[in-house]
Motif scaffolding. Structure first.
Motif, PDB file in Angstrom:
ATOM      1  N   VAL A   1       0.830  -1.196   0.000  1.00 32.86           N
ATOM      2  CA  VAL A   1       0.000   0.000   0.000  1.00 32.86           C
ATOM      3  C   VAL A   1       0.869   1.252   0.000  1.00 32.86           C
ATOM      4  N   ASP A   2       1.938   1.246   0.801  1.00 31.47           N
ATOM      5  CA  ASP A   2       2.809   2.427   0.889  1.00 31.47           C
ATOM      6  C   ASP A   2       3.620   2.669  -0.371  1.00 31.47           C
ATOM      7  N   THR A   3       4.077   1.595  -1.025  1.00 33.38           N
ATOM      8  CA  THR A   3       5.028   1.754  -2.126  1.00 33.38           C
ATOM      9  C   THR A   3       4.496   1.352  -3.490  1.00 33.38           C
ATOM     10  N   GLY A   4       3.418   0.603  -3.537  1.00 37.46           N
ATOM     11  CA  GLY A   4       2.936   0.063  -4.804  1.00 37.46           C
ATOM     12  C   GLY A   4       3.588  -1.266  -5.129  1.00 37.46           C
ATOM     13  N   ASP A   5       4.819  -1.448  -4.727  1.00 40.53           N
ATOM     14  CA  ASP A   5       5.572  -2.696  -4.862  1.00 40.53           C
ATOM     15  C   ASP A   5       5.385  -3.385  -6.211  1.00 40.53           C
ATOM     16  N   GLY A   6       5.406  -2.590  -7.292  1.00 38.06           N
ATOM     17  CA  GLY A   6       5.377  -3.172  -8.622  1.00 38.06           C
ATOM     18  C   GLY A   6       3.997  -3.505  -9.151  1.00 38.06           C
ATOM     19  N   PHE A   7       2.949  -3.163  -8.429  1.00 33.76           N
ATOM     20  CA  PHE A   7       1.605  -3.441  -8.916  1.00 33.76           C
ATOM     21  C   PHE A   7       1.146  -2.318  -9.826  1.00 33.76           C
ATOM     22  N   ASP A   8       0.505  -2.719 -10.929  1.00 30.78           N
ATOM     23  CA  ASP A   8       0.025  -1.731 -11.888  1.00 30.78           C
ATOM     24  C   ASP A   8      -1.073  -0.860 -11.298  1.00 30.78           C
ATOM     25  N   ALA A   9      -1.987  -1.469 -10.566  1.00 27.08           N
ATOM     26  CA  ALA A   9      -3.076  -0.705  -9.959  1.00 27.08           C
ATOM     27  C   ALA A   9      -2.483   0.157  -8.852  1.00 27.08           C
ATOM     28  N   ASP A  10      -2.675   1.448  -8.947  1.00 29.78           N
ATOM     29  CA  ASP A  10      -2.145   2.333  -7.924  1.00 29.78           C
ATOM     30  C   ASP A  10      -3.287   3.086  -7.262  1.00 29.78           C
ATOM     31  N   ILE A  11      -2.942   3.867  -6.259  1.00 30.80           N
ATOM     32  CA  ILE A  11      -3.960   4.577  -5.502  1.00 30.80           C
ATOM     33  C   ILE A  11      -4.695   5.584  -6.376  1.00 30.80           C
TER      34      ILE A  11
ATOM     35  N   ASP B   1      -7.349   3.700  -8.066  1.00 30.81           N
ATOM     36  CA  ASP B   1      -8.323   3.318  -7.051  1.00 30.81           C
ATOM     37  C   ASP B   1      -9.235   4.491  -6.698  1.00 30.81           C
ATOM     38  N   LEU B   2      -8.644   5.656  -6.489  1.00 34.66           N
ATOM     39  CA  LEU B   2      -9.450   6.836  -6.149  1.00 34.66           C
ATOM     40  C   LEU B   2     -10.349   7.248  -7.312  1.00 34.66           C
ATOM     41  N   ALA B   3      -9.868   7.100  -8.534  1.00 32.20           N
ATOM     42  CA  ALA B   3     -10.689   7.433  -9.706  1.00 32.20           C
ATOM     43  C   ALA B   3     -11.883   6.488  -9.807  1.00 32.20           C
ATOM     44  N   VAL B   4     -11.670   5.213  -9.548  1.00 31.03           N
ATOM     45  CA  VAL B   4     -12.773   4.254  -9.578  1.00 31.03           C
ATOM     46  C   VAL B   4     -13.768   4.590  -8.472  1.00 31.03           C
TER      47      VAL B   4
ATOM     48  N   TYR C   1      -5.818   3.720   4.495  1.00 27.83           N
ATOM     49  CA  TYR C   1      -5.423   3.535   3.097  1.00 27.83           C
ATOM     50  C   TYR C   1      -6.084   4.586   2.210  1.00 27.83           C
ATOM     51  N   ILE C   2      -7.366   4.816   2.400  1.00 25.50           N
ATOM     52  CA  ILE C   2      -8.088   5.788   1.591  1.00 25.50           C
ATOM     53  C   ILE C   2      -7.717   7.208   2.000  1.00 25.50           C
ATOM     54  N   ALA C   3      -7.761   7.502   3.287  1.00 25.72           N
ATOM     55  CA  ALA C   3      -7.565   8.867   3.774  1.00 25.72           C
ATOM     56  C   ALA C   3      -6.149   9.380   3.577  1.00 25.72           C
ATOM     57  N   ASP C   4      -5.182   8.496   3.544  1.00 25.62           N
ATOM     58  CA  ASP C   4      -3.786   8.917   3.422  1.00 25.62           C
ATOM     59  C   ASP C   4      -3.566   9.818   2.209  1.00 25.62           C
ATOM     60  N   GLN C   5      -4.336   9.604   1.160  1.00 19.89           N
ATOM     61  CA  GLN C   5      -4.165  10.394  -0.066  1.00 19.89           C
ATOM     62  C   GLN C   5      -4.705  11.806   0.070  1.00 19.89           C
TER      63      GLN C   5
ATOM     64  N   SER D   1       8.468  12.180   9.712  1.00 21.26           N
ATOM     65  CA  SER D   1       8.138  12.010   8.292  1.00 21.26           C
ATOM     66  C   SER D   1       6.876  11.169   8.177  1.00 21.26           C
ATOM     67  N   ARG D   2       6.267  11.177   7.007  1.00 23.04           N
ATOM     68  CA  ARG D   2       5.087  10.334   6.781  1.00 23.04           C
ATOM     69  C   ARG D   2       5.461   8.865   6.962  1.00 23.04           C
ATOM     70  N   ALA D   3       6.645   8.475   6.496  1.00 21.13           N
ATOM     71  CA  ALA D   3       7.088   7.083   6.642  1.00 21.13           C
ATOM     72  C   ALA D   3       7.213   6.704   8.115  1.00 21.13           C
ATOM     73  N   GLU D   4       7.728   7.616   8.928  1.00 24.71           N
ATOM     74  CA  GLU D   4       7.847   7.326  10.365  1.00 24.71           C
ATOM     75  C   GLU D   4       6.469   7.169  11.011  1.00 24.71           C
ATOM     76  N   VAL D   5       5.539   8.028  10.635  1.00 23.76           N
ATOM     77  CA  VAL D   5       4.182   7.932  11.186  1.00 23.76           C
ATOM     78  C   VAL D   5       3.518   6.637  10.722  1.00 23.76           C
ATOM     79  N   ASN D   6       3.739   6.271   9.457  1.00 25.07           N
ATOM     80  CA  ASN D   6       3.177   5.010   8.971  1.00 25.07           C
ATOM     81  C   ASN D   6       3.732   3.827   9.750  1.00 25.07           C
ATOM     82  N   GLU D   7       5.019   3.855  10.076  1.00 19.05           N
ATOM     83  CA  GLU D   7       5.611   2.762  10.853  1.00 19.05           C
ATOM     84  C   GLU D   7       5.056   2.749  12.274  1.00 19.05           C
ATOM     85  N   LEU D   8       4.874   3.915  12.883  1.00 21.29           N
ATOM     86  CA  LEU D   8       4.259   3.979  14.210  1.00 21.29           C
ATOM     87  C   LEU D   8       2.839   3.412  14.176  1.00 21.29           C
TER      88      LEU D   8
END
Length: 188
Positions: free
Chosen positions: A91-101, A104-107, A157-161, A171-178
């Protein structure tokens, strides 16, 4: 000399790009053909009409954000917490998936105006929640707690955008890890 046809998946790829940037109205056969550098005649070798393309785009989106993601998360095995960490990383990185946020938000935006799309999004969301429940249940015996963690996870997942807040020097990454640590390791 035979001319190679533009593969079906390229039309779907381009349709999803157009959807992500301009919504469903931007998915027009002529503009897709132009973006692909081909004539629109090749489109009709694969699709009966624009609606067929839109349906196939939604089918691909649904498969990528449910079946494909879950298979990727589960492939490496591990306990539920390890799989949740992998899911959060995707979710955080996309990790190589074509479908991205963005797609998802457009759908999801499209679903606000189209009941058939809304029903598909409901099916996808129920699949996400069922998968999350199966993972959180492995270490949360209380069903209320399971549901709470699932709702918080999915909502983030939805609200992060849509969040642009500062995080008091983090950082956002630090908050995500917390957040991940809180969701996976907080006392019961």
């Amino acid at each position: 000399m035979a001319v190679a046809r533009t593969p079906r998946h390229k039309w779907i790829d381009e349709g999803l790009r157009a959807l992500a940037t301009g919504g469903p109205d931007a998915v027009q056969i002529e503009s897709l053909a132009k973006a692909l550098g081909v004539s629109k005649g090749g489109f009709y070798g694969y699709f009966a009409d624009r609606r067929t393309l839109l349906d196939e785009m939604l089918e691909r989106w649904e498969r990528e954000v449910t079946v494909d993601v879950e298979a990727h998360v589960d492939k490496e095995g591990g306990d539920a917490k390890a799989r949740l960490r992998r899911l959060f990383a995707i979710v955080d990185t996309g990790d190589g998936f074509d479908a991205d946020i963005t797609t998802d938000l457009a759908v999801r935006d499209w679903a606000r105006r189209d009941p058939a799309v809304a029903e598909r999004v409901r099916r996808v969301d129920n699949s996400h929640m069922d998968y999350l429940r199966s993972l959180f249940r492995a270490f949360c015996p209380d069903e209320d707690e399971v549901e709470t963690r699932c709702v918080i996870t999915f909502s983030l997942y939805i609200a992060d955008q849509f969040m642009f807040a500062d995080h008091n020097g983090r950082s956002r990454a630090e908050v995500n890890e917390l957040t991940t640590r809180w969701l996976l390791d907080s006392p019961r």
